[in-house]
Design an enzyme around this catalytic site. Structure first.
Site, PDB file in Angstrom:
ATOM      1  N   TYR A  55       0.829  -1.217   0.000  1.00  9.93           N
ATOM      2  CA  TYR A  55       0.000   0.000   0.000  1.00  9.93           C
ATOM      3  C   TYR A  55       0.859   1.261   0.000  1.00  9.93           C
ATOM      4  CZ  TYR A  55      -3.840  -3.178   0.311  1.00  9.93           C
ATOM      5  OH  TYR A  55      -4.716  -4.193  -0.005  1.00  9.93           O
ATOM      6  N   HIS A 111     -14.808   0.635  -0.306  1.00  9.52           N
ATOM      7  CA  HIS A 111     -13.659  -0.246  -0.067  1.00  9.52           C
ATOM      8  C   HIS A 111     -12.513   0.465   0.646  1.00  9.52           C
ATOM      9  CE1 HIS A 111     -14.954  -3.089  -3.584  1.00  9.52           C
ATOM     10  NE2 HIS A 111     -15.707  -3.219  -2.535  1.00  9.52           N
TER      11      HIS A 111
HETATM   12  N1  APR Z   1     -12.567   3.070 -19.497  1.00  4.65           N
HETATM   13  C1  APR Z   1     -13.654   2.353 -19.058  1.00  4.65           C
HETATM   14  N2  APR Z   1     -13.563   1.106 -18.491  1.00  4.65           N
HETATM   15  C2  APR Z   1     -12.331   0.583 -18.396  1.00  4.65           C
HETATM   16  C3  APR Z   1     -11.157   1.268 -18.846  1.00  4.65           C
HETATM   17  C4  APR Z   1     -11.326   2.560 -19.411  1.00  4.65           C
HETATM   18  N3  APR Z   1     -10.297   3.262 -19.862  1.00  4.65           N
HETATM   19  N4  APR Z   1     -10.069   0.453 -18.617  1.00  4.65           N
HETATM   20  C5  APR Z   1     -10.563  -0.688 -18.059  1.00  4.65           C
HETATM   21  N5  APR Z   1     -11.921  -0.608 -17.937  1.00  4.65           N
HETATM   22  C6  APR Z   1     -12.839  -1.609 -17.380  1.00  4.65           C
HETATM   23  C7  APR Z   1     -12.431  -3.045 -17.675  1.00  4.65           C
HETATM   24  O1  APR Z   1     -13.015  -3.467 -18.897  1.00  4.65           O
HETATM   25  C8  APR Z   1     -13.021  -3.794 -16.475  1.00  4.65           C
HETATM   26  O2  APR Z   1     -14.355  -4.201 -16.758  1.00  4.65           O
HETATM   27  O3  APR Z   1     -12.774  -1.483 -15.983  1.00  4.65           O
HETATM   28  C9  APR Z   1     -13.030  -2.739 -15.363  1.00  4.65           C
HETATM   29  C10 APR Z   1     -11.990  -2.953 -14.267  1.00  4.65           C
HETATM   30  O4  APR Z   1     -12.286  -4.159 -13.637  1.00  4.65           O
HETATM   31  P1  APR Z   1     -11.410  -4.670 -12.381  1.00  4.65           P
HETATM   32  O5  APR Z   1      -9.985  -4.572 -12.683  1.00  4.65           O
HETATM   33  O6  APR Z   1     -11.988  -5.989 -12.011  1.00  4.65           O
HETATM   34  O7  APR Z   1     -11.686  -3.575 -11.243  1.00  4.65           O
HETATM   35  P2  APR Z   1     -12.996  -3.361 -10.337  1.00  4.65           P
HETATM   36  O8  APR Z   1     -14.230  -3.850 -11.022  1.00  4.65           O
HETATM   37  O9  APR Z   1     -12.979  -1.968  -9.877  1.00  4.65           O
HETATM   38  O10 APR Z   1     -12.660  -4.353  -9.101  1.00  4.65           O
HETATM   39  C11 APR Z   1     -13.580  -4.409  -8.035  1.00  4.65           C
HETATM   40  O11 APR Z   1     -12.095  -5.830  -6.810  1.00  4.65           O
HETATM   41  O12 APR Z   1      -9.945  -6.254  -6.402  1.00  4.65           O
HETATM   42  C12 APR Z   1     -11.063  -5.759  -5.832  1.00  4.65           C
HETATM   43  O13 APR Z   1     -11.354  -4.186  -4.089  1.00  4.65           O
HETATM   44  C13 APR Z   1     -10.911  -4.320  -5.405  1.00  4.65           C
HETATM   45  O14 APR Z   1     -12.412  -2.459  -5.729  1.00  4.65           O
HETATM   46  C14 APR Z   1     -11.842  -3.576  -6.357  1.00  4.65           C
HETATM   47  C15 APR Z   1     -12.851  -4.632  -6.729  1.00  4.65           C
END
Ligand code: APR
EC number: 2.3.1.286
Length: 232
Positions: A55, A111
């Site tokens: 972190y 979160h």
């Molecule tokens: N614009 C729009 N969407 C995007 C972009 C972009 N430039 N780049 C990536 N994405 C989308 C991807 O297609 C994907 O569906 O953002 C999403 C990111 O997904 P994850 O990496 O799974 O992140 P998130 O959904 O925020 O994860 C949820 O999981 O790991 C835990 O606590 C952590 O808050 C997090 C939670």
């Protein structure tokens, strides 16, 4: 026209174009780090110094002057400015502060937040933009909700979802509950649901409307249509 109440859920995708890694992309955070080691309480108990280093690294990245809000963050803030603070609530899974830097004031970090640490003895939450040295104080843990822990302000979030007119989901893959279940809950309360994402999320079939593309493009365009519709 009566102004709508809008709940906006955001995920790592909204901050991707600001230079912050998402979690599940090919070069995502969980590709290079073991979730069980750096994002569970058990992992923290096993090796707190390793977890603080993780972190501290993310906090240093967030403090990089190059990392700034992008057009999607500013569009979300503008929607609040245009419709009013009582009509827009941002519920973010992100632990960065880019929404606030863009001007959003009505926000829940379900979160936790990278720029905060928590005293496990007193539960006091403290602002922190520096590297934490665990050897100096063993009670200070990252103010982050890890897997297996309960997200923050859940009853407030469900109350808001139940009375919303619109639920807009931006930049999240729909992998992690309870956030991934918000669209279903919103549907059960006759809320109009919209997905703005780079690609279809796991729950995409539950959304009434879907627009795919980079957040910095699709979010400002969508926000403009909403502001146009409700400015009268
Ligand atoms: N614009 C729009 N969407 C995007 C972009 C972009 N430039 N780049 C990536 N994405 C989308 C991807 O297609 C994907 O569906 O953002 C999403 C990111 O997904 P994850 O990496 O799974 O992140 P998130 O959904 O925020 O994860 C949820 O999981 O790991 C835990 O606590 C952590 O808050 C997090 C939670």
């Amino acid at each position: 026209m009566k102004k709508p109440f809008i709940v906006i859920l955001t995920g790592a995708g909204i901050s991707a174009e600001s230079g912050l890694s998402t979690f599940r992309a090919q070069n995502g955070l969980w590709e290079g780090h073991d979730v069980n080691e750096v994002a569970t309480y058990e992992g923290y108990q096993r090796d707190p110094i390793k977890v603080h280093e993780f972190y501290n690294m993310l906090r240093r990245k967030l403090n990089d002057p190059q990392v700034q809000p992008n057009a999607a963050h500013f569009a979300v803030a503008q929607l609040e400015q245009q419709l009013g603070q009582d009509n827009v609530l941002v519920v973010t899974q992100n632990v960065d502060n880019l929404h606030e830097k863009a001007g959003t004031t009505q926000i829940i970090h379900m979160h936790g937040e990278l720029l905060k640490i928590r005293n496990e003895m007193t539960n006091e939450v403290i602002f922190c933009d520096y590297d934490v040295d665990y050897t100096r104080n063993k009670y200070l843990r990252p103010h982050i909700v890890w897997f297996g822990e309960i997200p923050l302000d859940m009853s407030y979030i469900y109350d808001a979802l139940a009375r919303a007119d619109y639920f807009i989901s931006i930049g999240t893959s729909g992998n992690v509950y309870p956030a991934a279940g918000f669209v279903q809950f919103a549907r059960q309360h006759n809320v109009k649901t919209i997905e703005l994402n780079l690609e279809p999320s796991l729950g995409n079939n539950l959304f009434d409307q879907k627009i795919y593309g980079p957040a910095s493009k699709v979010v400002p365009e969508f926000v403009d249509t909403l502001i146009e519709k409700f400015k009268k």
